[in-house]
Scaffold this motif. Structure first.
Motif, PDB file in Angstrom:
ATOM      1  N   SER A 161       0.811  -1.236   0.000  1.00  0.00           N
ATOM      2  CA  SER A 161       0.000   0.000   0.000  1.00  0.00           C
ATOM      3  C   SER A 161       0.839   1.279   0.000  1.00  0.00           C
ATOM      4  N   THR A 162       2.050   1.228   0.537  1.00  0.00           N
ATOM      5  CA  THR A 162       2.850   2.459   0.645  1.00  0.00           C
ATOM      6  C   THR A 162       3.061   3.162  -0.687  1.00  0.00           C
ATOM      7  N   ASP A 204       7.823  -8.003  -6.827  1.00  0.00           N
ATOM      8  CA  ASP A 204       7.231  -9.273  -6.383  1.00  0.00           C
ATOM      9  C   ASP A 204       5.748  -9.253  -6.694  1.00  0.00           C
ATOM     10  N   ARG A 235       1.869 -11.341  -5.545  1.00  0.00           N
ATOM     11  CA  ARG A 235       1.141 -12.370  -4.825  1.00  0.00           C
ATOM     12  C   ARG A 235       0.568 -13.325  -5.865  1.00  0.00           C
ATOM     13  N   HIS A 280      10.772  -7.529   6.216  1.00  0.00           N
ATOM     14  CA  HIS A 280      10.756  -8.129   4.869  1.00  0.00           C
ATOM     15  C   HIS A 280      10.710  -7.029   3.820  1.00  0.00           C
ATOM     16  N   ALA A 295      10.062  -6.783  -0.731  1.00  0.00           N
ATOM     17  CA  ALA A 295       9.535  -7.584  -1.831  1.00  0.00           C
ATOM     18  C   ALA A 295       8.854  -8.788  -1.182  1.00  0.00           C
ATOM     19  N   LYS A 320       6.738   0.661  11.184  1.00  0.00           N
ATOM     20  CA  LYS A 320       7.973   0.271  10.468  1.00  0.00           C
ATOM     21  C   LYS A 320       9.230   0.762  11.190  1.00  0.00           C
TER      22      LYS A 320
HETATM   23  C1  6PG Z   1       4.070  -6.801  -1.137  1.00  0.00           C
HETATM   24  C2  6PG Z   1       5.312  -5.967  -1.106  1.00  0.00           C
HETATM   25  C3  6PG Z   1       5.848  -5.960   0.278  1.00  0.00           C
HETATM   26  C4  6PG Z   1       5.496  -4.602   0.836  1.00  0.00           C
HETATM   27  C5  6PG Z   1       5.627  -4.586   2.336  1.00  0.00           C
HETATM   28  C6  6PG Z   1       5.093  -3.275   2.913  1.00  0.00           C
HETATM   29  O1  6PG Z   1       3.809  -7.457  -2.167  1.00  0.00           O
HETATM   30  O2  6PG Z   1       3.328  -6.727  -0.152  1.00  0.00           O
HETATM   31  O3  6PG Z   1       6.204  -6.282  -2.026  1.00  0.00           O
HETATM   32  O4  6PG Z   1       7.230  -6.173   0.392  1.00  0.00           O
HETATM   33  O5  6PG Z   1       6.348  -3.616   0.266  1.00  0.00           O
HETATM   34  O6  6PG Z   1       4.848  -5.673   2.833  1.00  0.00           O
HETATM   35  O7  6PG Z   1       3.715  -3.234   2.623  1.00  0.00           O
HETATM   36  P1  6PG Z   1       2.867  -1.884   2.901  1.00  0.00           P
HETATM   37  O8  6PG Z   1       3.422  -0.864   1.968  1.00  0.00           O
HETATM   38  O9  6PG Z   1       1.446  -2.261   2.579  1.00  0.00           O
HETATM   39  O10 6PG Z   1       3.093  -1.524   4.356  1.00  0.00           O
END
Ligand code: 6PG
Length: 253
Positions: free
Chosen positions: A47-48, A75, A77, A153, A155, A207
């Protein structure tokens, strides 16, 4: 592992982080197009990055030269590309549907390939084609955008995950994420570290611990805690940039 020079830009808010990140994207875009005629970027999911992609879509003059962009994903899902969890769908809604980018410029992870392993293989083949890679060669992105999870974590390189524990020289791997009970496809740390520039965008109080762990100056030999996967990002011949809001940067020394 030698650490590259790290640049940290701390701004007040998440919106300020998106604005700061956009200026970096546009700088690197101009440099890449001037030097090589193309801008190869790997987008972050989650979401960021949403406000950043929206800003890019509505950027005032001088507009981004989207016709020179080749867009990849850090990356994905393993869900359909129209699924609400899809990183491709998020980027399509915030950016692709709003700017002149041709479908052939967008190289999504083919999550309809039947399995994460098949999707990873197909995505690796697409990278090999687009970057004209020799066998075993890694793609050199102009820019890899990354987010960071509260667990460090990035990606889909998760703590204890096979994509981290089986440090790979491949550009792309399929990985099972136990905590999410989900399959993912991700660029490897090796592929990320081959980039000219890696830009982390990190916002939010949740974070702060992860960002401090990643930025902590102690050498890797001193830490007893497991190294957060985001700390394995260290471009071998490139720059490592962080844009963070005050909430995420609150614990940095
Ligand atoms: C994903 C991203 C993952 C993401 C972090 C932060 O597919 O979810 O690649 O690495 O950057 O989980 O997620 P938010 O930006 O939602 O906090």
């Amino acid at each position: 592992m030698m650490r590259p020079r790290v640049s940290l830009c701390v701004v007040d808010s998440a919106d300020d982080a998106a604005a700061a990140a956009m200026q970096i994207v546009l700088r690197i875009e101009r440099e890449a197009i001037a030097e090589r005629g193309v801008f190869n970027i790997a987008l972050a999911g989650g979401s960021t990055p949403r406000p950043l992609y929206s800003l890019l879509a509505s950027a005032p003059s001088p507009r981004p030269r989207f016709e020179r962009w080749q867009i990849f994903f850090g990356d994905e899902r393993m869900v359909p590309s129209d699924h609400h969890d899809s990183n491709y769908r998020m980027a399509r809604e915030t950016l692709f549907d709003r700017v002149p980018i041709a479908p052939q410029q967008i190289h999504r992870v083919p999550t309809d390939a039947g399995s994460a392993t098949l999707a990873a293989a197909a995505y690796a083949a697409e990278l090999q084609r687009c970057f004209a890679l020799a066998p075993g060669q890694l793609p050199r992105f102009d820019l890899v955008l990354l987010g960071m999870g509260a667990d460090g974590h990035t990606a889909s390189l998760f703590p204890g995950g096979s994509a981290v524990t089986e440090a790979s020289t491949l550009p792309v791997v399929a990985t099972w994420v136990e905590k999410l009970h989900a399959d993912r496809v991700t660029l490897t740390a090796a592929a990320i570290n081959a980039a000219r520039t890696v830009l982390f965008i990190v916002t939010g109080t949740d974070k702060a611990f992860a960002l401090r762990a990643v930025l902590t100056a102690e050498s890797d030999g001193e830490t007893q805690a497991p190294i957060p996967p985001a700390r394995t990002v260290a471009p071998t011949d490139g720059e490592l940039l962080f844009v963070a809001d005050r909430a995420a940067a609150a614990l940095r020394q």
